[in-house]
Design a protein around this motif. Structure first.
Motif, mmCIF file in Angstrom:
data_model
loop_
_atom_site.group_PDB
_atom_site.id
_atom_site.type_symbol
_atom_site.label_atom_id
_atom_site.label_comp_id
_atom_site.label_asym_id
_atom_site.label_seq_id
_atom_site.Cartn_x
_atom_site.Cartn_y
_atom_site.Cartn_z
ATOM 1 N N TYR A 275 1.310 -1.070 -0.253
ATOM 2 C CA TYR A 275 -0.189 -0.068 -0.003
ATOM 3 C C TYR A 275 0.780 1.331 -0.223
ATOM 4 C CZ TYR A 275 -2.725 3.891 2.056
ATOM 5 O OH TYR A 275 -3.660 4.822 1.928
ATOM 6 N N HIS A 276 2.356 1.458 0.901
ATOM 7 C CA HIS A 276 2.897 2.562 1.235
ATOM 8 C C HIS A 276 4.020 2.447 -0.297
ATOM 9 C CE1 HIS A 276 1.638 3.404 4.958
ATOM 10 N NE2 HIS A 276 1.670 1.455 5.359
ATOM 11 N N TYR A 277 3.855 1.553 -0.917
ATOM 12 C CA TYR A 277 4.681 1.762 -1.940
ATOM 13 C C TYR A 277 3.316 2.269 -3.268
ATOM 14 C CZ TYR A 277 7.367 -0.117 -6.612
ATOM 15 O OH TYR A 277 7.455 0.490 -7.450
ATOM 16 N N ALA A 278 2.751 1.614 -3.233
ATOM 17 C CA ALA A 278 1.636 1.940 -4.240
ATOM 18 C C ALA A 278 1.455 3.997 -4.290
ATOM 19 C CB ALA A 278 0.632 1.464 -4.302
ATOM 20 N N VAL A 279 1.296 4.472 -2.602
ATOM 21 C CA VAL A 279 1.095 5.492 -2.466
ATOM 22 C C VAL A 279 1.977 6.605 -3.357
ATOM 23 C CG1 VAL A 279 0.543 7.454 -0.982
ATOM 24 C CG2 VAL A 279 -0.694 4.838 -0.936
ATOM 25 N N ARG A 280 3.750 6.072 -2.721
ATOM 26 C CA ARG A 280 4.874 6.523 -2.946
ATOM 27 C C ARG A 280 4.643 6.475 -4.740
ATOM 28 N NH1 ARG A 280 7.144 4.210 0.978
ATOM 29 N NH2 ARG A 280 8.122 2.125 0.214
ATOM 30 N N GLN A 281 4.562 5.659 -5.595
ATOM 31 C CA GLN A 281 4.774 5.503 -6.748
ATOM 32 C C GLN A 281 3.492 5.756 -7.701
ATOM 33 O OE1 GLN A 281 7.572 4.048 -8.896
ATOM 34 N NE2 GLN A 281 7.699 3.578 -6.831
ATOM 35 N N ALA A 282 2.614 6.447 -6.912
ATOM 36 C CA ALA A 282 0.989 6.950 -7.763
ATOM 37 C C ALA A 282 1.210 8.646 -8.067
ATOM 38 C CB ALA A 282 0.213 7.435 -6.768
ATOM 39 N N ILE A 283 2.724 9.435 -7.578
ATOM 40 C CA ILE A 283 3.185 10.521 -8.259
ATOM 41 C C ILE A 283 3.360 10.904 -9.709
ATOM 42 C CG2 ILE A 283 4.704 11.219 -6.895
ATOM 43 C CD1 ILE A 283 4.430 13.432 -6.378
ATOM 44 N N ASN A 284 4.214 9.709 -9.611
ATOM 45 C CA ASN A 284 4.869 8.915 -10.675
ATOM 46 C C ASN A 284 3.670 8.157 -12.140
ATOM 47 O OD1 ASN A 284 7.519 10.041 -9.604
ATOM 48 N ND2 ASN A 284 7.629 7.654 -8.661
ATOM 49 N N PHE A 285 2.445 8.166 -11.727
ATOM 50 C CA PHE A 285 1.656 7.591 -12.471
ATOM 51 C C PHE A 285 1.529 8.635 -13.779
ATOM 52 C CE2 PHE A 285 -2.471 6.345 -13.861
ATOM 53 C CZ PHE A 285 -2.565 5.163 -14.008
ATOM 54 N N ASN A 286 1.511 8.103 -15.157
ATOM 55 C CA ASN A 286 1.860 9.039 -16.568
ATOM 56 C C ASN A 286 0.294 9.352 -16.863
ATOM 57 O OD1 ASN A 286 4.503 9.359 -16.467
ATOM 58 N ND2 ASN A 286 4.895 7.306 -17.298
ATOM 59 N N ASP A 287 -1.094 7.926 -16.318
ATOM 60 C CA ASP A 287 -2.325 7.680 -17.084
ATOM 61 C C ASP A 287 -3.395 9.387 -16.216
ATOM 62 O OD1 ASP A 287 -1.742 6.564 -19.126
ATOM 63 O OD2 ASP A 287 -1.915 4.574 -18.284
ATOM 64 N N TRP A 288 -2.737 9.110 -15.206
ATOM 65 C CA TRP A 288 -4.022 10.576 -14.515
ATOM 66 C C TRP A 288 -4.605 10.837 -15.075
ATOM 67 C CZ3 TRP A 288 -5.189 10.314 -9.881
ATOM 68 C CH2 TRP A 288 -4.632 10.370 -8.730
ATOM 69 N N LYS A 289 -4.256 11.121 -16.476
ATOM 70 C CA LYS A 289 -4.330 12.494 -17.467
ATOM 71 C C LYS A 289 -5.838 11.746 -18.924
ATOM 72 C CE LYS A 289 -0.398 12.926 -20.145
ATOM 73 N NZ LYS A 289 0.600 12.209 -19.522
ATOM 74 N N ASN A 290 -5.454 10.562 -18.300
ATOM 75 C CA ASN A 290 -6.718 9.604 -18.642
ATOM 76 C C ASN A 290 -7.722 9.086 -18.192
ATOM 77 O OD1 ASN A 290 -4.682 10.373 -21.080
ATOM 78 N ND2 ASN A 290 -3.504 8.555 -21.207
ATOM 79 N N GLY A 291 -7.930 9.864 -17.644
ATOM 80 C CA GLY A 291 -8.730 9.191 -16.226
ATOM 81 C C GLY A 291 -8.614 8.094 -15.674
ATOM 82 N N LYS A 292 -7.314 6.956 -15.420
ATOM 83 C CA LYS A 292 -7.335 6.630 -14.874
ATOM 84 C C LYS A 292 -7.059 6.406 -13.466
ATOM 85 C CE LYS A 292 -6.120 3.245 -18.713
ATOM 86 N NZ LYS A 292 -5.303 2.019 -19.604
ATOM 87 N N ASN A 293 -7.092 6.058 -12.049
ATOM 88 C CA ASN A 293 -6.644 5.879 -10.877
ATOM 89 C C ASN A 293 -5.567 5.360 -10.105
ATOM 90 O OD1 ASN A 293 -6.735 7.280 -7.629
ATOM 91 N ND2 ASN A 293 -8.977 7.429 -8.077
ATOM 92 N N PRO A 294 -4.236 5.201 -10.331
ATOM 93 C CA PRO A 294 -3.916 4.333 -9.544
ATOM 94 C C PRO A 294 -3.924 4.112 -7.786
ATOM 95 C CG PRO A 294 -2.130 6.184 -9.782
ATOM 96 C CD PRO A 294 -3.789 6.276 -10.286
ATOM 97 N N LEU A 295 -5.033 4.681 -7.764
ATOM 98 C CA LEU A 295 -5.246 5.086 -6.091
ATOM 99 C C LEU A 295 -7.146 3.977 -6.124
ATOM 100 C CD1 LEU A 295 -4.054 8.189 -4.730
ATOM 101 C CD2 LEU A 295 -2.818 5.841 -5.069
#
Ligand SMILES: [Zn+2]
Length: 273
Positions: free
Chosen positions: A90-110
């Motif tokens: 969980y903590h790793y996923a939260v740390r990686q969320a900022i680097n997620f490239n598909d936010w702008k495509n409507g995808k949510n890694p959280l």
């Protein structure tokens, strides 16, 4: 001193009746009725009248009652499949969320994270607001067992429903025969009505629970199918990737074979949709 007593009273009442939103009243009402009224009526009114004519039925009725209580206690007291909390994933996923490239495509890694339990929710799990825990293969929260129904206790829950249904049928049959011998009675009549209502509800629930097991789907998934991307085909219609056929689904339900791995399910989805 007074506030200390109030605090102690509050703890006792929540221990006895549950906390707001997770009440023990249905459990107390139902089992209180059974223990304080149902069983005494059976032992003191029905058994003395019908023992000689129906002794085989009484033995089956007693065994079925013992089984029902075993299933009830298992389903109620055991861990239904609570997932581990506060995971490193969980903590790793939260740390990686900022680097997620598909936010702008409507995808949510959280989207798959539970911020209460601090875990990445596996497929088919859900956070239950009653027990405040994430549960593997979450089915539903049942106020009559005061617990979630999930991967670990689902077979006991089905056994509990099935034996309750059988007990109600036996009870109605014994009441009917008591009326033939002794005539009318308000006490036995009310008991018979109670058994008819509980028997009907438990028969419907047993049927639904068996259907879900046969289809390899949880009640939560069936009711909220539109919320889960993995339960839709390309056209948006309902599709169940977990269905392995009646026999394998039932064997999986009672833990005689392991579930398909999530990788295998993903491969089935890709090949069949
Ligand atoms: Zn959770």
């Amino acid at each position: 001193m007074r506030s200390k007593n109030l605090h102690a009273n509050f703890k006792w009442s929540s221990w006895l009746f549950g906390r707001p939103g997770k009440s023990k009243v249905p459990v107390i009402f139902f089992y209180g009725n059974l223990l304080l009224w149902g069983y005494p009526t059976y032992f003191f009114k029905i058994l003395p009248v019908l023992y000689n004519a129906f002794w085989e039925w009484h033995i089956i009725f007693a065994l079925s009652n013992v089984l029902m209580w075993i299933f009830f206690l298992k389903a109620s007291l055991m861990d239904p499949g609570f997932l581990p909390q506060d995971t490193e994933e969980y903590h790793y996923a939260v740390r990686q969320a900022i680097n997620f490239n598909d936010w702008k495509n409507g995808k949510n890694p959280l989207g798959r994270l539970c911020h209460t339990c601090h875990l990445v929710k596996p497929l088919r799990s859900k956070h239950c607001c009653m027990t405040n825990r994430c549960v593997s293969y979450f089915d539903h929260y049942c106020p009559y067992i005061y617990n979630d129904v999930g991967q670990r206790n689902r077979a006991y829950f089905l056994g509990f429903l099935l034996t309750m249904c059988i007990n109600c049928l036996f009870g109605i049959y014994l009441c009917w025969n008591w009326f033939q011998v002794e005539g009318q009675s308000l006490l036995i009549g009310l008991g018979c009505l109670f058994l008819i209502i509980i028997g009907f509800v438990s028969a419907v629930m047993t049927g639904m629970c068996l259907y879900m097991a046969a289809m390899n789907i949880t009640t939560n998934e069936r009711v909220n199918a539109k919320r889960y991307f993995y339960l839709m085909d390309k056209t948006g219609k309902f599709y169940n990737p977990f269905d392995r056929g009646l026999r394998l689904n039932l064997l999986e339900f009672v833990h005689l074979i392991p579930p398909l791995s999530f990788d295998k399910i993903r491969r089935r989805q890709i090949s069949e949709i």
